[in-house]
Scaffold this motif. Structure first.
Motif, PDB file in Angstrom:
ATOM      1  N   ARG A 186       0.825  -1.208   0.000  1.00 33.80           N
ATOM      2  CA  ARG A 186       0.000   0.000   0.000  1.00 33.80           C
ATOM      3  C   ARG A 186       0.855   1.251   0.000  1.00 33.80           C
ATOM      4  O   ARG A 186       0.526   2.250  -0.671  1.00 33.80           O
ATOM      5  CB  ARG A 186      -0.932  -0.007   1.212  1.00 33.80           C
ATOM      6  N   LYS A 187       1.957   1.225   0.721  1.00 31.76           N
ATOM      7  CA  LYS A 187       2.833   2.400   0.732  1.00 31.76           C
ATOM      8  C   LYS A 187       3.562   2.568  -0.596  1.00 31.76           C
ATOM      9  O   LYS A 187       3.825   3.696  -1.020  1.00 31.76           O
ATOM     10  CB  LYS A 187       3.841   2.276   1.875  1.00 31.76           C
ATOM     11  N   GLN A 188       3.868   1.458  -1.259  1.00 33.35           N
ATOM     12  CA  GLN A 188       4.491   1.576  -2.568  1.00 33.35           C
ATOM     13  C   GLN A 188       3.522   2.157  -3.596  1.00 33.35           C
ATOM     14  O   GLN A 188       3.923   2.950  -4.458  1.00 33.35           O
ATOM     15  CB  GLN A 188       4.989   0.213  -3.038  1.00 33.35           C
ATOM     16  N   ASP A 189       2.253   1.764  -3.496  1.00 35.44           N
ATOM     17  CA  ASP A 189       1.257   2.339  -4.411  1.00 35.44           C
ATOM     18  C   ASP A 189       1.128   3.842  -4.226  1.00 35.44           C
ATOM     19  O   ASP A 189       0.845   4.571  -5.189  1.00 35.44           O
ATOM     20  CB  ASP A 189      -0.100   1.661  -4.189  1.00 35.44           C
ATOM     21  N   LYS A 190       1.331   4.304  -3.008  1.00 37.84           N
ATOM     22  CA  LYS A 190       1.258   5.748  -2.728  1.00 37.84           C
ATOM     23  C   LYS A 190       2.609   6.439  -2.855  1.00 37.84           C
ATOM     24  O   LYS A 190       2.722   7.627  -2.517  1.00 37.84           O
ATOM     25  CB  LYS A 190       0.699   5.966  -1.320  1.00 37.84           C
ATOM     26  N   THR A 246       6.883 -11.315 -10.671  1.00 38.72           N
ATOM     27  CA  THR A 246       5.548 -10.758 -10.524  1.00 38.72           C
ATOM     28  C   THR A 246       5.565  -9.235 -10.673  1.00 38.72           C
ATOM     29  O   THR A 246       6.589  -8.581 -10.443  1.00 38.72           O
ATOM     30  CB  THR A 246       4.960 -11.133  -9.155  1.00 38.72           C
ATOM     31  N   GLU A 247       4.421  -8.705 -11.060  1.00 36.71           N
ATOM     32  CA  GLU A 247       4.246  -7.263 -11.140  1.00 36.71           C
ATOM     33  C   GLU A 247       3.497  -6.708  -9.930  1.00 36.71           C
ATOM     34  O   GLU A 247       3.455  -5.504  -9.737  1.00 36.71           O
ATOM     35  CB  GLU A 247       3.472  -6.906 -12.423  1.00 36.71           C
ATOM     36  N   ASP A 248       2.906  -7.586  -9.139  1.00 42.28           N
ATOM     37  CA  ASP A 248       2.130  -7.174  -7.971  1.00 42.28           C
ATOM     38  C   ASP A 248       3.073  -6.996  -6.788  1.00 42.28           C
ATOM     39  O   ASP A 248       3.762  -7.940  -6.389  1.00 42.28           O
ATOM     40  CB  ASP A 248       1.082  -8.245  -7.655  1.00 42.28           C
ATOM     41  N   PRO A 249       3.126  -5.801  -6.185  1.00 42.15           N
ATOM     42  CA  PRO A 249       4.046  -5.608  -5.053  1.00 42.15           C
ATOM     43  C   PRO A 249       3.712  -6.478  -3.852  1.00 42.15           C
ATOM     44  O   PRO A 249       4.613  -6.958  -3.164  1.00 42.15           O
ATOM     45  CB  PRO A 249       3.910  -4.114  -4.733  1.00 42.15           C
ATOM     46  N   PHE A 250       2.429  -6.707  -3.584  1.00 40.83           N
ATOM     47  CA  PHE A 250       2.069  -7.561  -2.448  1.00 40.83           C
ATOM     48  C   PHE A 250       2.586  -8.981  -2.658  1.00 40.83           C
ATOM     49  O   PHE A 250       3.119  -9.612  -1.733  1.00 40.83           O
ATOM     50  CB  PHE A 250       0.553  -7.582  -2.254  1.00 40.83           C
TER      51      PHE A 250
END
Length: 454
Positions: free
Chosen positions: A172-176, A341-345
């Motif tokens: 979530r912090k990477q998305d922001k 993967t491309e998804d950070p989670f």
């Protein structure tokens, strides 16, 4: 014509002889085998099969070794010889259900479970310190009695909680775009990790605390923590660990047993030395399944922390190398899933699970080999203990779900032919039927070629 040399017959057409094409050097069997293995290694489903097959093989082999290593201990306690094996088999059956459920869950549901699992882990770890609820095993106050012979170690679920919650937080912090600031990278990840570590250390279980610290550093490394920040947190953790070891005579004694070849005064290094004895007496192929001598009361915790030593005695160097190869394949597959993967989670969670399992395996095997102090942690998926097996198998289910969720893996799974429930050639969409028909035509054409035609 009468004067023709051919006597009126049509001229014979000359066939042009062509030189046979020079075959490439791939006819070398070693090179051909290498190229075939490399192509198989680069397939989209390689990580999926490595995780699924490797974890199942480790678990099944662990069940066999638990049955072999625990019989004498059970008889000494006036219990049936298969007592510990039956409990481990029950835990493996429940863990298989958790693995299947986790492998079928979508990523959103995994992220939604992060906070409930963290809250449950913190609550149960706090209950351990309540008199009358928590109980001590081998000097560590980290267990809760569930009645009868069943016990629960909440700190094992704390590893899973930190992986899921930390991965969701960092994603979530990477998305922001907040991870560029060191405050957002450390807070609240490090304080929550220290809360878990504090609850674990209240019970005196430093081995589990080391693994939890390794998971924390794995998450920070994947998040791209700067070198100065990473080294600073590592220095603080090392200083705290040195103080905890220095102030505990038991931990200092374990540290002094690294590389010991003699039990020493008061048999302080008895367990470490007899673990080496078990490995040394196994030879190349071992003494045979069930023929261990050290498990007859000489080697403490033969079916839990030192089951790798019994494996070396009964299955020899071949057996121990096979276990190491399975853990290496599992670690490689986890790194591959995290890297593609491309998804950070998914990246953080897969990296955290891989760090957890790999670090715990290294600490356990290093202690048995006399290269590290005895930390009292089980070998993942292998040693006896349902509290350790259940969260680990759920974590393996996470890796399987992530491996299946790769775009190339999804496409490969979608193109697999149905094997059960349908007749060959029936069912499937139009493009799939045409693809099967085309493959059948290719096989027939290949079979109709002469053997020397290319």
């Amino acid at each position: 014509m009468p004067g023709s040399r051919t006597g009126g017959r049509p001229p014979v057409q000359r066939t042009v002889l062509r030189r046979p094409a020079v075959r490439p050097r791939r006819d070398n069997p070693v090179l051909r085998l290498y190229l075939r293995g490399r192509r198989a290694w680069d397939r989209p489903l390689t990580a999926y099969y490595l995780i699924l097959g490797g974890s199942l093989l480790i678990t099944v082999l662990g069940l066999v070794m638990v049955y072999s290593a625990s019989q004498i201990t059970a008889l000494q306690k006036s219990l049936p010889g298969s007592f510990f094996f039956r409990k481990q088999l029950l835990a493996a059956a429940i863990g298989a259900g958790l693995l299947f459920a986790a492998s079928r869950m979508p990523v959103k549901l995994h992220r939604a479970l992060a906070y409930p699992i963290l809250a449950g882990a913190v609550f149960t770890m706090a209950l351990v310190q309540v008199p009358g609820i928590g109980m001590a095993v081998n000097g560590n106050q980290n267990w809760i009695s569930l009645g009868g012979s069943f016990q629960l170690q909440p700190s094992e679920f704390g590893k899973l909680a930190l992986v899921l919650w930390g991965a969701d937080l960092l994603a979530r912090k990477q998305d922001k775009k907040l991870l560029a600031q060191w405050k957002h990278m450390l807070v609240p990840l490090v304080p929550v990790a220290f809360i878990l570590l504090g609850l674990i250390m209240l019970g005196g279980d430093m081995g589990t605390a080391i693994i939890l610290t390794a998971v924390l550093f794995g998450l920070l490394w994947l998040a791209g923590a700067p070198t100065r920040l990473f080294v600073g947190v590592l220095a603080v953790a090392a200083a705290i660990g040195a103080i905890l070891i220095k102030t505990s005579p038991n931990r200092m004694a374990r540290l002094q047993c690294i590389g010991a070849t003699d039990p020493g005064p008061g048999d302080a290094c008895w367990q470490a030395v007899h673990g080496i004895y078990a490995l040394a007496s196994g030879g190349i192929f071992g003494s045979g399944l069930g023929a261990s001598v050290e498990k007859w009361g000489q080697l403490p915790e033969a079916h839990t922390d030192f089951i790798f030593a019994v494996t070396g005695e009964e299955l020899g160097l071949a057996g121990t190398l096979s276990v190491l190869a399975l853990f290496a394949a599992l670690g490689y597959a986890g790194i591959r899933v995290a890297g593609r993967t491309e998804d950070p989670f998914v990246r953080y969670a897969a990296g955290g699970v891989t760090t957890w399992i790999t670090a715990q395996a290294v600490i356990n095997i290093g202690a048995v080999l006399g290269l590290l102090p005895i930390a009292g942690v089980p070998l993942p998926l292998f040693s006896y203990g349902g509290s350790a097996l259940l969260p680990t198998m759920f974590a393996i289910g996470l890796l399987i779900a992530f491996a299946r969720d790769e775009p190339a893996a999804r496409a490969a799974l979608a193109m697999r032919h149905p094997r059960f429930g349908r007749k060959r050639g029936a069912g499937g969409s139009g493009p799939v039927r045409r693809l099967r028909r085309w493959n059948t035509m290719r096989r027939r054409a290949s079979a109709a070629r002469p053997s020397g035609e290319r």
